[in-house]
Design a protein around this motif. Sequence first.
Motif, short mmCIF file in Angstrom:
data_model
loop_
_atom_site.label_atom_id
_atom_site.label_comp_id
_atom_site.label_asym_id
_atom_site.label_seq_id
_atom_site.Cartn_x
_atom_site.Cartn_y
_atom_site.Cartn_z
N GLU A 307 0.81 -1.21 0.00
CA GLU A 307 0.00 0.00 0.00
C GLU A 307 0.85 1.26 0.00
O GLU A 307 0.43 2.31 -0.50
N LEU A 308 2.07 1.16 0.55
CA LEU A 308 2.97 2.31 0.52
C LEU A 308 3.46 2.56 -0.91
O LEU A 308 3.57 3.71 -1.35
N ARG A 309 3.75 1.50 -1.62
CA ARG A 309 4.16 1.65 -3.03
C ARG A 309 3.02 2.22 -3.85
O ARG A 309 3.22 3.11 -4.69
N ASP A 310 1.80 1.74 -3.62
CA ASP A 310 0.65 2.25 -4.37
C ASP A 310 0.44 3.74 -4.11
O ASP A 310 0.14 4.51 -5.02
N GLY A 311 0.61 4.15 -2.86
CA GLY A 311 0.46 5.56 -2.51
C GLY A 311 1.52 6.42 -3.17
O GLY A 311 1.24 7.53 -3.66
N LEU A 312 2.76 5.91 -3.18
CA LEU A 312 3.85 6.63 -3.82
C LEU A 312 3.58 6.78 -5.32
O LEU A 312 3.76 7.88 -5.89
N HIS A 313 3.14 5.72 -5.95
CA HIS A 313 2.87 5.77 -7.39
C HIS A 313 1.74 6.76 -7.71
O HIS A 313 1.80 7.47 -8.72
N ALA A 314 0.76 6.81 -6.83
CA ALA A 314 -0.34 7.77 -7.03
C ALA A 314 0.18 9.20 -6.97
O ALA A 314 -0.26 10.07 -7.74
N GLN A 315 1.13 9.47 -6.08
CA GLN A 315 1.71 10.81 -6.00
C GLN A 315 2.49 11.16 -7.27
O GLN A 315 2.40 12.28 -7.78
N PHE A 360 7.68 9.21 0.01
CA PHE A 360 8.48 8.24 0.77
C PHE A 360 8.88 7.10 -0.15
O PHE A 360 8.29 6.02 -0.15
N GLY A 361 9.91 7.36 -0.94
CA GLY A 361 10.38 6.37 -1.88
C GLY A 361 11.44 6.98 -2.77
O GLY A 361 11.79 8.15 -2.64
#
Length: 457
Positions: A307-315, A360-361
């Motif tokens: 879910e952290l990766r998905d959030g980063l990609h959305a940003q 965050f990535g």
Amino acid sequence: MLKAVNPATGAVVREVTPDTDAEINAKLDKAVSAYKLWKEKSFAERGALLKAVAAYMRENIDTLGPVMTEEMGKPKNESIGEVEKSAWCAVHYADNAESYLSRQVLESDATLSYVQHLPIGPILGILPWNAPFWLAFRFAAPALMAGNSCVMKHDPNVPGCAEAIEKCFVEAGAPEGLFQALYVETPRVEAIIRDKRVRGVSFTGSSRGGAAVAGIAGSEIKPAVLELGGSDPSIVLADADFEKATDILTLSRIINAGQSCIAAKRIIVEDSAYETVKDLMVKKLGALKVGDPTSETTDVGPIARAELRDGLHAQVTKTIKEGANCLMGGEIPDGDGFFYPVTLLADVKPGMCAFTEETFGPVAVLIRAKDEAHALEMANDTDYGLAASVWTDTARGEEMAARIDAGQVSVNGIVKTDPRLPSGGTKSSGLGRELGPHGILEFVNAQQVWIGPVKPA
């Protein structure tokens, strides 16, 4: 159930049953009992234990580091380095706590008046997953050397790290209850903060989480130290050493796959230097290897959770739609695990997602500034205020530091945490300070002592 998922494979690697209410109660009782004995120990006795913990960590570094790699994806070399840095923190406070907490004589009408620094009791550390060992020792080493006991509520997805950290103290001969790990889900933390046996709270995490912790601790009239998020600016002016600056900014952006509160997130470049810096960042970021974190040749491991990766990609996607140019990366790769490519967004402007939000990535952001004044204006145009860096002539950079609204500023160097120096933020990036002589003073009673009779007039 607390589950650790290997972010490189997506496989569950560890499951731990949460503590029952009875087990939590027993641990807090032990923390109080340990504190009552520990506070009477001399600095030399406390320091001997911290040095024994550090020695155990260094002797077992090749087994402790891989636990981080397995549970949150930190590349092997970085995991080993984190264990070593944590041991250094323990030794630093063992050597310096007595001087940091020395009696401060203050002249008054008394024959003698001074402030002495006394421990206050069990301190609760609420910690995130991104630097499991370092953040534990950043919280615990000063608290323990001040004479407090510690209970650690680590992130639910790194239970193996929590167990390994506690074992370091057990194997070093720590008194029972002096340092304990709590295995609890996040919603159960409020009751622990409110428990009268807990005398202070150290929290590292998101600004939203920090606000909740601060509210609970404040309602119970307990001190709290908060180290929260950051959207850290790095200003590169036309007189900077571009090779050195881009080397360091590349490293800063991708350490721990970019999952660091103090990473360089917004690279603000003076107009005349913008194209040069952009070309260098493309070259250096493009040379990095994303892959298996157990390999010594890997530069960038996976994002810790799906879910952290998905959030980063959305940003990233939103920022591109808002007009930024994606010079590399920006697409979720196929395959197992939660990997994200090294990404470079150019021509980002105020108001865009990657300018206003913390990413965050491994996503670097380039922003064009007209001049020094414009760069400073954009650097401070954020709700955060954790850290910043400036790349320019040394004297000019030092003068600029006072005009940057952040808890720490590096001039011509990487932003980092160091046991010798205080760190912390302003605005939504936190309250209080950790590390250095300032950090150890957060969880002590600064007791004023007045001794008569009154001095003759």
